[in-house]
Scaffold this active site. Structure first.
Site, PDB file in Angstrom:
ATOM      1  N   HIS A   1      10.381  18.904  26.768  1.00 25.71           N
ATOM      2  CA  HIS A   1      11.369  19.803  27.387  1.00 25.71           C
ATOM      3  C   HIS A   1      12.772  19.610  26.789  1.00 25.71           C
ATOM      4  O   HIS A   1      13.730  20.132  27.329  1.00 25.71           O
ATOM      5  CB  HIS A   1      11.452  19.616  28.912  1.00 25.71           C
TER       6      HIS A   1
ATOM      7  N   ASP B   1      -6.597  18.142  32.860  1.00 22.14           N
ATOM      8  CA  ASP B   1      -5.397  18.884  32.471  1.00 22.14           C
ATOM      9  C   ASP B   1      -4.400  17.909  31.846  1.00 22.14           C
ATOM     10  O   ASP B   1      -4.619  16.694  31.834  1.00 22.14           O
ATOM     11  CB  ASP B   1      -4.788  19.537  33.727  1.00 22.14           C
TER      12      ASP B   1
ATOM     13  N   GLU C   1       2.677  28.023  33.332  1.00 25.15           N
ATOM     14  CA  GLU C   1       2.739  26.687  33.947  1.00 25.15           C
ATOM     15  C   GLU C   1       4.175  26.247  34.169  1.00 25.15           C
ATOM     16  O   GLU C   1       4.503  25.610  35.169  1.00 25.15           O
ATOM     17  CB  GLU C   1       2.013  25.668  33.051  1.00 25.15           C
ATOM     18  N   GLU C   2       5.030  26.588  33.221  1.00 19.06           N
ATOM     19  CA  GLU C   2       6.410  26.104  33.286  1.00 19.06           C
ATOM     20  C   GLU C   2       7.211  26.748  34.418  1.00 19.06           C
ATOM     21  O   GLU C   2       8.345  26.362  34.685  1.00 19.06           O
ATOM     22  CB  GLU C   2       7.113  26.308  31.932  1.00 19.06           C
TER      23      GLU C   2
ATOM     24  N   ASP D   1       2.307  28.497  27.553  1.00 21.94           N
ATOM     25  CA  ASP D   1       3.741  28.794  27.620  1.00 21.94           C
ATOM     26  C   ASP D   1       4.562  27.526  27.397  1.00 21.94           C
ATOM     27  O   ASP D   1       4.044  26.405  27.516  1.00 21.94           O
ATOM     28  CB  ASP D   1       4.123  29.460  28.954  1.00 21.94           C
TER      29      ASP D   1
HETATM   30 ZN   LIG Z   1       3.114  21.112  30.424  1.00 25.99          ZN
END
Ligand SMILES: [Zn+2]
Length: 482
Positions: free
Chosen positions: A455, A215, A188-189, A121
């Site tokens: 982002h 990760d 995740e977001e 995502d």
């Molecule tokens: Zn991320």
């Protein structure tokens, strides 16, 4: 007598200066350089897969907001088509429809497995910034050897690099020594409860205890320590906790033509100003101390002196770290108001004023301590402080002596010339926190260099980063031996 005291004092001073200088000189050894390997060229197919992956609008809009299910479905159809060997040779399982785990059985299934994580995502495009993009945000445009688009860096580059690496190794007939799991979350977001949270639970229920989990997280930076002239690999070994509080004041409102001396807005604002006057006490956690030890020898003489003589200069060292918002956030729990609300009409004094205060909690500190600090600083019984959750908390930092850290450190040396790997406390959150209770070592790191547009606007990834990331995963998969 006086003369004797003066002599004694000067002797003490000379000894002190001598100790400081000796310690500084001892600390100033050159930082080791390890040999790196040549990174294999990036096949064109990887670029085109990356471009396609960006086209799918797998956006997490918010915790309780619907997603475009078709986009997530189509993303997995694209994976199925693009990675035929992964699809054929690995077993796969879905979690809450759109998260997926692939299992690649190792030669020794009795050994503890490795888990490679990433999330499919992405964050939405902020309306106000839409026009600042120089390319379509979901276009996957290739320009100057960089692939542009939302998710290019966070985190589709990881998803694609992991899948490409496994596909490549399968083509070579490679089978890992240990079983390897690929874990791809879809939320995740927004904290990851339905994706990684559910997947980690499944691991727990099935008593699968990974030795190493990798990760997204820290990356390679050339920008944060310019005086070093060498890249630093920030290898995430834990992450800060997360909690928000709603602070509110309720008083009788009234007509704005006859204001009382103190309104709900006044009290709340004073409380917030008081809250911002003081930061929570600092703490140099082991990862930060290790970072200072590893990076310090390349810094200026004064900085070296302060790091080598913390028994004397800790306050000076901390002052220096506090100057930068990034290093300050590594030192302590941060507290900041993010939402303010009061009033409905210009001639009405509101009876209720509220603020949301977001906190990022240093590992080892409790939510209770943070809550108590907020109440004490606001120092007004009329201000009510309530937790608004959701809370997240990671475990203690992974040691630099652990298998997980050592494997990642070794691979990092191999994929980046001159690099200085160092442990690092992640300031933001990742899906991997869910794996912390069930794994020996969880590491949050990918070897991209200073990603752009995370982002934000014009998010992009370099082709060279993709090649390095693939090689990094390949080395880890190949070295996941006994
Ligand atoms: Zn991320």
């Amino acid at each position: 007598m006086l003369k004797k005291i003066a002599l004694l004092l000067s002797a003490v001073m000379v000894i002190l200066i001598a100790i400081v200088l000796v310690k500084t000189i001892q600390f100033s050894k050159p930082i080791p350089v390890k040999e790196s390997l040549a990174i294999p060229a990036l096949p064109d197919s990887v670029v085109s897969h990356m471009q396609q992956a960006i086209h799918f609008k797998t956006v997490s809009f918010g915790s309780n907001l619907p997603i475009d299910s078709a986009a997530f479905k189509e993303f997995w159809q694209f994976v199925g088509k693009s990675y035929p060997l992964v699809t054929k040779s690995l077993t796969q399982q879905s979690f809450n429809e759109f998260s997926r785990v692939f299992k690649w059985e190792g030669k020794h299934p009795e050994l503890k497995p490795y888990v490679f994580m990433a999330h499919i995502d992405v964050v939405p495009i902020e309306k106000a910034t839409e026009k600042q993009w120089t390319v379509p945000a979901f276009g996957g445009i290739l320009k100057n050897d960089q692939i542009y688009g939302r998710g290019a860096a966070d985190d589709k580059a990881c998803v694609i690099s992991i899948l490409e690496t496994v596909e490549k190794l399968l083509k070579q007939g490679f089978q890992p020594e240990r079983t390897i799991y690929l874990s791809f979350g879809h939320d995740e977001e927004i904290g990851g409860p339905r994706g990684a949270g559910t997947i980690a639970n499944w691991f727990k229920e099935n008593k699968i205890h990974p030795e190493v989990v990798i990760d997204e997280g820290g990356m390679i930076t050339k920008e944060h320590f310019p005086e070093l002239k060498r890249p630093i690999a920030l290898i995430g070994v834990t992450e800060k906790g997360y909690m928000s509080f709603l602070v509110s004041v309720q008083l009788e409102g009234g007509h704005s033509s006859m204001p009382v001396p103190e309104t709900a807005i006044d009290i709340l604002c004073k409380g917030l100003v008081n809250l911002r006057k003081k930061q929570m006490p600092y703490k140099i956690l082991p990862p930060l101390q290790e970072m200072l030890q590893r990076v310090g020898p390349g810094l200026s003489f004064v900085q070296r002196m302060a790091i080598a003589n913390q028994w004397l200069f800790e306050p000076i060292l901390v002052k220096g770290l506090e100057k930068d918002k990034g290093t300050n956030a590594m030192l302590r729990t941060t507290i900041v108001p993010t939402i303010l609300q009061a009033g409905i009409k210009d001639n009405v004094i509101p009876g209720l004023a509220t603020a949301t205060v977001n906190t990022r909690i240093l590992p080892g500190q409790s939510i209770e301590e943070v809550e108590a600090f907020i109440k004490k600083q606001m120092n007004d019984d009329r201000i009510v402080v309530k937790r608004t959750g959701p809370a997240s908390e990671d475990g203690p930092p992974v040691s630099v002596e652990s298998v997980a850290f050592k494997k990642v450190e070794a691979a990092t040396y191999q994929v980046m010339k001159d690099v200085i790997p160092t442990p690092f406390v992640m300031i933001g959150g990742t899906d991997s926190k869910y794996f912390q209770p069930i794994a020996d070592g969880v590491i949050k790191f990918t070897p991209g260099i200073d990603p752009k547009g995370f982002h934000g606007v014009d998010e992009r990834i370099n082709k060279s980063d993709l090649a390095r990331m693939m090689f990094f995963y390949e080395l880890l998969m190949k070295h996941a031996g006994r």
